[in-house]
Design a protein around this motif. Structure first.
Motif, PDB file in Angstrom:
ATOM      1  N   THR A 181     -46.244 -69.314  -9.124  1.00  0.00           N
ATOM      2  CA  THR A 181     -46.387 -68.335  -8.035  1.00  0.00           C
ATOM      3  C   THR A 181     -47.491 -67.328  -8.355  1.00  0.00           C
ATOM      4  N   THR A 182     -47.503 -66.876  -9.611  1.00  0.00           N
ATOM      5  CA  THR A 182     -48.522 -65.904 -10.030  1.00  0.00           C
ATOM      6  C   THR A 182     -49.918 -66.497  -9.919  1.00  0.00           C
ATOM      7  N   VAL A 183     -50.058 -67.742 -10.409  1.00  0.00           N
ATOM      8  CA  VAL A 183     -51.363 -68.398 -10.338  1.00  0.00           C
ATOM      9  C   VAL A 183     -51.795 -68.588  -8.899  1.00  0.00           C
ATOM     10  N   ALA A 184     -50.848 -68.989  -8.026  1.00  0.00           N
ATOM     11  CA  ALA A 184     -51.171 -69.181  -6.614  1.00  0.00           C
ATOM     12  C   ALA A 184     -51.643 -67.876  -5.991  1.00  0.00           C
ATOM     13  N   GLN A 185     -50.978 -66.773  -6.358  1.00  0.00           N
ATOM     14  CA  GLN A 185     -51.391 -65.472  -5.838  1.00  0.00           C
ATOM     15  C   GLN A 185     -52.788 -65.107  -6.343  1.00  0.00           C
ATOM     16  N   LEU A 186     -53.042 -65.417  -7.629  1.00  0.00           N
ATOM     17  CA  LEU A 186     -54.357 -65.123  -8.194  1.00  0.00           C
ATOM     18  C   LEU A 186     -55.445 -65.945  -7.521  1.00  0.00           C
ATOM     19  N   VAL A 187     -55.168 -67.237  -7.305  1.00  0.00           N
ATOM     20  CA  VAL A 187     -56.145 -68.099  -6.644  1.00  0.00           C
ATOM     21  C   VAL A 187     -56.460 -67.571  -5.259  1.00  0.00           C
ATOM     22  N   LYS A 188     -55.423 -67.181  -4.525  1.00  0.00           N
ATOM     23  CA  LYS A 188     -55.604 -66.638  -3.179  1.00  0.00           C
ATOM     24  C   LYS A 188     -56.454 -65.368  -3.232  1.00  0.00           C
ATOM     25  N   MET A 189     -56.147 -64.528  -4.213  1.00  0.00           N
ATOM     26  CA  MET A 189     -56.895 -63.279  -4.328  1.00  0.00           C
ATOM     27  C   MET A 189     -58.348 -63.555  -4.714  1.00  0.00           C
ATOM     28  N   VAL A 190     -58.560 -64.509  -5.655  1.00  0.00           N
ATOM     29  CA  VAL A 190     -59.914 -64.845  -6.083  1.00  0.00           C
ATOM     30  C   VAL A 190     -60.729 -65.369  -4.908  1.00  0.00           C
ATOM     31  N   LYS A 191     -60.122 -66.257  -4.116  1.00  0.00           N
ATOM     32  CA  LYS A 191     -60.827 -66.802  -2.950  1.00  0.00           C
ATOM     33  C   LYS A 191     -61.220 -65.688  -1.992  1.00  0.00           C
ATOM     34  N   LYS A 192     -60.306 -64.760  -1.800  1.00  0.00           N
ATOM     35  CA  LYS A 192     -60.590 -63.649  -0.901  1.00  0.00           C
ATOM     36  C   LYS A 192     -61.725 -62.794  -1.451  1.00  0.00           C
ATOM     37  N   ALA A 241     -56.809 -57.579 -11.817  1.00  0.00           N
ATOM     38  CA  ALA A 241     -55.722 -58.237 -11.079  1.00  0.00           C
ATOM     39  C   ALA A 241     -54.963 -59.199 -11.979  1.00  0.00           C
ATOM     40  N   ILE A 242     -55.698 -59.976 -12.795  1.00  0.00           N
ATOM     41  CA  ILE A 242     -55.033 -60.911 -13.719  1.00  0.00           C
ATOM     42  C   ILE A 242     -54.181 -60.144 -14.721  1.00  0.00           C
ATOM     43  N   GLU A 243     -54.720 -59.047 -15.232  1.00  0.00           N
ATOM     44  CA  GLU A 243     -53.952 -58.243 -16.197  1.00  0.00           C
ATOM     45  C   GLU A 243     -52.713 -57.654 -15.547  1.00  0.00           C
ATOM     46  N   ARG A 244     -52.842 -57.213 -14.266  1.00  0.00           N
ATOM     47  CA  ARG A 244     -51.665 -56.683 -13.562  1.00  0.00           C
ATOM     48  C   ARG A 244     -50.605 -57.770 -13.398  1.00  0.00           C
ATOM     49  N   HIS A 245     -51.048 -58.966 -12.971  1.00  0.00           N
ATOM     50  CA  HIS A 245     -50.095 -60.057 -12.799  1.00  0.00           C
ATOM     51  C   HIS A 245     -49.498 -60.487 -14.143  1.00  0.00           C
TER      52      HIS A 245
END
Length: 545
Positions: A335-346, A247-251
């Motif tokens: 925005t990217t980091v926020a999306q990553l954090v949200k995804m990581v939490k999930k 996911a990080i690589e995609r972002h």
């Protein structure tokens, strides 16, 4: 003479005092034969002078002369014995073997030791002990060295008794003199007693060995299970981190692509403006060259005729307000980091839920239904894995463990320590109950389902879920309707928890319970309701989520 000697039995050549072959045989007036030294010492100690064999008493001490006939017979006997010994295939004594004490030539390996004679005998020299009536009573044992150690050092008598008071071997005189008031028993009696005790000790030790071997295997199994769990957890974590990495690589790729696209747009805009301005520069340079040529004309007519067409500058664009701005990247990384954090939490939340369920699933037990406990209305499958309401009361034999009123059945398996887990399919059933019960619950009256009465359960009524913390059901508010329920018991921690297996989510839990007896799985399929609740409860094999 040789023929005569060979026809005599070997016990005829033995002195009744030393029980060995005659040495310098002499005859008493009563006709009995003894070793000269043996009878002399006997009469030196015992007065009056009496024959040891027939007990005849002599008024005066007889004068003894060597009986030449018997002496010659003994000589021939010894020769025949030596000949048999030399011709036999007895094994010569080797280092570590007990040698025969009688052999005069090469010493042969002893076959037995005599505890009365305190002598070890080879096969040949042992023969008198096997044939002579007086010697047959002697106690023979496997050959041992140091037979002198079996003699009392104080009285020079055989150690035949055991003093239980002092826990030592003693002779007959010791028991009369030094151990008179002690508890003394024959060696054989103490031997048998100690052998029996030793047998019990050996049995105990063997049980201890088996217990430790069992514990070793248990520890090895625990290590293997730990290895499996560790491998599974590593695989899960690798999977989660791989997903996060992807996911990080995609972002990251998306961010790079966006930046590149913005740059290309800026570059394209700048290249278009540059190209247009370069064209204008080319036109302006051309006009400048023409004006330079006009300035060199001295012919007034030509100058004036050309002036009107070259007087003004060629038409161009006003570039004063035109700008090529750098693209804005503000907020893109955030925005990217926020999306990553949200995804990581999930992902972490999902991982923790799945990890918790996986942890309890490792304690899975193969549960089967116990028909002796089933209410007469219930129908159980042949494999003991399914139960449903049959609507008709069957005429079953009385059984003290059978539930008489509640539509209830128990599992054969139980937990009385440690952990226990099983899964049940409840799909298609609006009404059901599941959990564990104490073995002593009342089975002959109406069910009173609560921990107070030995029930730790959850229930579904018309698709709504309840727990039985008290005899009054308390609602549970679930986000999804479970189709497969997992039941987990940690007996030592006093915990009973329930899981939605498909969602890997905790449904409910009884905590801080106090268990004092065996707990059995309990299944309540509830009434058929005219077919609305006809689906069975099905015990499922546990497959890690």
């Amino acid at each position: 003479m040789a023929a005569a000697s060979s026809s005599l039995s070997e016990d005829q050549f033995l002195c009744s005092i030393c029980l060995d072959v005659f040495t310098d045989p002499v005859s008493t007036p009563c006709g009995h034969n003894f070793c000269k030294n043996c009878i002399t010492e006997h009469w030196n100690i015992n007065v009056p002078y009496q024959c040891p064999n027939c007990n005849k008493v002599f008024d005066t001490r007889p004068e003894l002369q060597v009986n030449t006939f018997v002496s010659e017979m003994v000589s021939h006997f010894r020769q025949s014995v030596q000949q048999r010994a030399s011709s036999s295939e007895q094994q010569a004594a080797e280092p570590g073997d007990v040698p025969c004490d009688v052999c005069t030539g090469p010493r042969v390996k002893a076959l037995k030791s005599c505890l009365v004679c305190l002598v070890s005998y080879c096969e040949t020299h042992l023969e008198p002990h096997l044939t002579a009536s007086g010697l047959k009573r002697h106690q023979l044992i496997d050959p041992v060295e140091n037979l002198e150690g079996r003699m009392c050092t104080k009285h020079n008598k055989p150690l035949e008794l055991f003093c239980k008071t002092d826990q030592r071997c003693v002779c007959m005189l010791c028991s009369v003199l030094d151990h008179k008031s002690h508890d003394v028993v024959p060696l054989k009696e103490q031997y048998e007693r100690n052998m029996a005790k030793l047998g019990k000790t050996r049995t105990t030790i063997q049980q201890m060995i088996k217990m430790r071997q069992f514990k070793i295997q248990e520890f090895k199994d625990s290590v293997n299970i730990s290895r499996e769990i560790a491998d599974r957890e590593i695989a899960i974590r690798n999977h989660v981190f791989t997903k996060l990495k992807e996911a990080i690589e995609r972002h990251q790729a998306k961010l790079i692509k966006t930046a590149e696209e913005k740059h290309r747009m800026t570059e394209k805009q700048a290249e278009g403006a540059i190209k247009e301005m370069e064209q204008e520069i080319s036109e302006l340079e051309k006009r400048s060259s023409e004006l330079e040529q006009l300035l060199l004309l001295e012919d007034h007519l030509d100058f004036l005729q050309s002036f009107s067409s070259l007087d003004a500058a060629p038409p161009t664009k006003n570039w004063t307000e035109v700008r090529v701005y750098s693209p804005s990247y503000e907020g893109t990384v955030g925005t990217t980091v926020a999306q990553l954090v949200k995804m990581v939490k999930k992902q972490v939340k999902k991982f923790l839920k799945e990890s918790e369920l996986k942890t309890v699933q490792q304690y899975a037990v193969d549960v089967t239904l116990d028909p002796d406990t089933a209410n007469p209305r219930l129908i159980l499958s042949k494999d003991g894995k399914q139960v449903r309401d049959g609507t008709v009361w069957k005429n079953l034999r009385h059984h003290p463990e059978r539930f008489s009123h509640g539509l209830c059945v128990l599992g054969k398996q139980f937990v009385s320590s440690g952990r226990f887990y099983f899964e049940v399919q409840v799909k298609g059933k609006p009404d059901w109950g599941l959990g564990v019960v104490a073995e002593s619950v009342n089975r002959k009256g109406l069910l009173s389902v609560s921990p107070k009465n030995g029930y730790w359960t959850i229930h579904s009524r018309k698709g709504n879920f309840y727990h039985s913390f008290t005899e009054t059901f308390v609602p549970l508010f679930l986000t999804s309707k479970p189709e497969k329920v997992g039941v987990f018991v940690d007996y030592d921690e006093g915990l009973v928890s329930f899981y939605d297996v498909d969602a890997a989510a905790l449904i409910d839990a009884h905590i801080d319970c106090s268990f004092t007896e065996k707990l059995h799985p309990v299944f309540l399929p509830c009434a058929n309701q005219g077919g609305k609740n006809s689906a069975p409860l099905i015990i499922c094999p546990v497959n890690p989520t």
